[in-house]
Design a protein around this motif. Sequence first.
Motif, mmCIF file in Angstrom:
data_model
loop_
_atom_site.group_PDB
_atom_site.id
_atom_site.type_symbol
_atom_site.label_atom_id
_atom_site.label_comp_id
_atom_site.label_asym_id
_atom_site.label_seq_id
_atom_site.Cartn_x
_atom_site.Cartn_y
_atom_site.Cartn_z
ATOM 1 N N HIS A 200 -1.774 -2.332 10.562
ATOM 2 C CA HIS A 200 -2.030 -1.846 9.208
ATOM 3 C C HIS A 200 -1.028 -2.493 8.263
ATOM 4 O O HIS A 200 0.064 -2.891 8.681
ATOM 5 N N THR A 201 -1.369 -2.602 6.981
ATOM 6 C CA THR A 201 -0.435 -3.133 5.993
ATOM 7 C C THR A 201 0.032 -2.030 5.054
ATOM 8 O O THR A 201 -0.708 -1.087 4.746
ATOM 9 N N PHE A 202 1.269 -2.186 4.580
ATOM 10 C CA PHE A 202 1.852 -1.221 3.660
ATOM 11 C C PHE A 202 1.087 -1.165 2.342
ATOM 12 O O PHE A 202 1.007 -0.117 1.697
ATOM 13 N N THR A 203 0.498 -2.290 1.942
ATOM 14 C CA THR A 203 -0.166 -2.376 0.640
ATOM 15 C C THR A 203 -1.668 -2.148 0.713
ATOM 16 O O THR A 203 -2.383 -2.475 -0.233
ATOM 17 N N ASP A 204 -2.157 -1.615 1.812
ATOM 18 C CA ASP A 204 -3.595 -1.316 1.931
ATOM 19 C C ASP A 204 -3.943 -0.222 0.923
ATOM 20 O O ASP A 204 -3.538 0.931 1.072
ATOM 21 N N ASN A 205 -4.698 -0.585 -0.102
ATOM 22 C CA ASN A 205 -5.036 0.360 -1.166
ATOM 23 C C ASN A 205 -6.328 1.125 -0.912
ATOM 24 O O ASN A 205 -6.665 2.031 -1.682
ATOM 25 N N ALA A 206 -7.046 0.768 0.148
ATOM 26 C CA ALA A 206 -8.300 1.451 0.469
ATOM 27 C C ALA A 206 -8.087 2.540 1.508
ATOM 28 O O ALA A 206 -8.551 3.674 1.347
ATOM 29 N N VAL A 207 -7.402 2.189 2.578
ATOM 30 C CA VAL A 207 -7.090 3.137 3.653
ATOM 31 C C VAL A 207 -5.572 3.131 3.825
ATOM 32 O O VAL A 207 -5.024 2.171 4.367
ATOM 33 N N PRO A 208 -4.871 4.131 3.354
ATOM 34 C CA PRO A 208 -3.408 4.121 3.404
ATOM 35 C C PRO A 208 -2.857 3.928 4.813
ATOM 36 O O PRO A 208 -3.433 4.405 5.797
ATOM 37 N N VAL A 209 -1.729 3.225 4.872
ATOM 38 C CA VAL A 209 -1.088 2.964 6.161
ATOM 39 C C VAL A 209 -0.709 4.258 6.864
ATOM 40 O O VAL A 209 -0.562 4.286 8.096
ATOM 41 N N SER A 210 -0.587 5.345 6.116
ATOM 42 C CA SER A 210 -0.249 6.632 6.733
ATOM 43 C C SER A 210 -1.273 7.043 7.791
ATOM 44 O O SER A 210 -0.951 7.808 8.713
ATOM 45 N N ASN A 211 -2.495 6.540 7.696
ATOM 46 C CA ASN A 211 -3.492 6.816 8.736
ATOM 47 C C ASN A 211 -2.992 6.336 10.100
ATOM 48 O O ASN A 211 -2.996 7.092 11.077
#
Length: 262
Positions: A200-211
């Motif tokens: 996952h990437t920190f800057t994923d604006n669609a599905v937050p990395v917190s997932n």
Amino acid sequence: MKTYRLWDGDAPGAHGSTPEDIPTLTDYGYSRGDSRPVVIVCPGGGYGMLADHEGSPVAHWLESIGVRALVLKYRLGNTYKHPIILGDAQRAIRYARAHAKDLGVDPKRVGILGFSAGGHLTSTAVTLHDSGIKGDAVDAFSCRPDLGILIYPVIQMFGPATHEGSRRNLIGDHFTEQQAKAVSSELNVSLDTPPCFLVHTFTDNAVPVSNSLMFASALYAHHIPFELHSMERGPHGFGMGEPGSELDWRPACTKWLKIRGF
């Protein structure tokens, strides 16, 4: 390339007989051999479509490293909901084991890989499974995968990190808290969940990395081995990334698969 229907007749819960009603596995078997490991590939698309770049290119990569690949065309949320979609993934795993000899795969080395909503499907497959059910000969086989690979996965379906489009397509707009939590995979990890590899990437604006972080935390709490790669920059939906780039997770995953006996 060859495509197999998961059920000889109509799939359970089918509303018709169009291609959209028929879940399939597509076999890219140029690394076919005796008892190779196999990975079921689940493209993403918010449970509303299947992204092409997360299907056949991934299968070709897996085949190139000696892992058999079967791309799953699962039914989608414009017509179908949970648990029908999960049932397609579970049937795909059973199918690989039931037809292991014909496919040239090892029934004890069956993995599943998914992107985004396909990553959520993967997360449900690794957390919600059984050792076999009543039905035809295929249903008698276990649908527990031996490992999971989750690329920018949707995980949470009840909480601030939820990808609402995927949730809408999976369980609809009118759902109870219990229904949402039932498919919120960080809540369903158990001691029987197989090892997982996450990206996952920190800057994923669609599905937050917190997932991915929540899922990894749940795996850790249950002593389930995992490998987590969280890149600082990158968009959602980058697939396998450009070769050699920061987003190219394939070399790390190849090493991990080798460690896991795949």
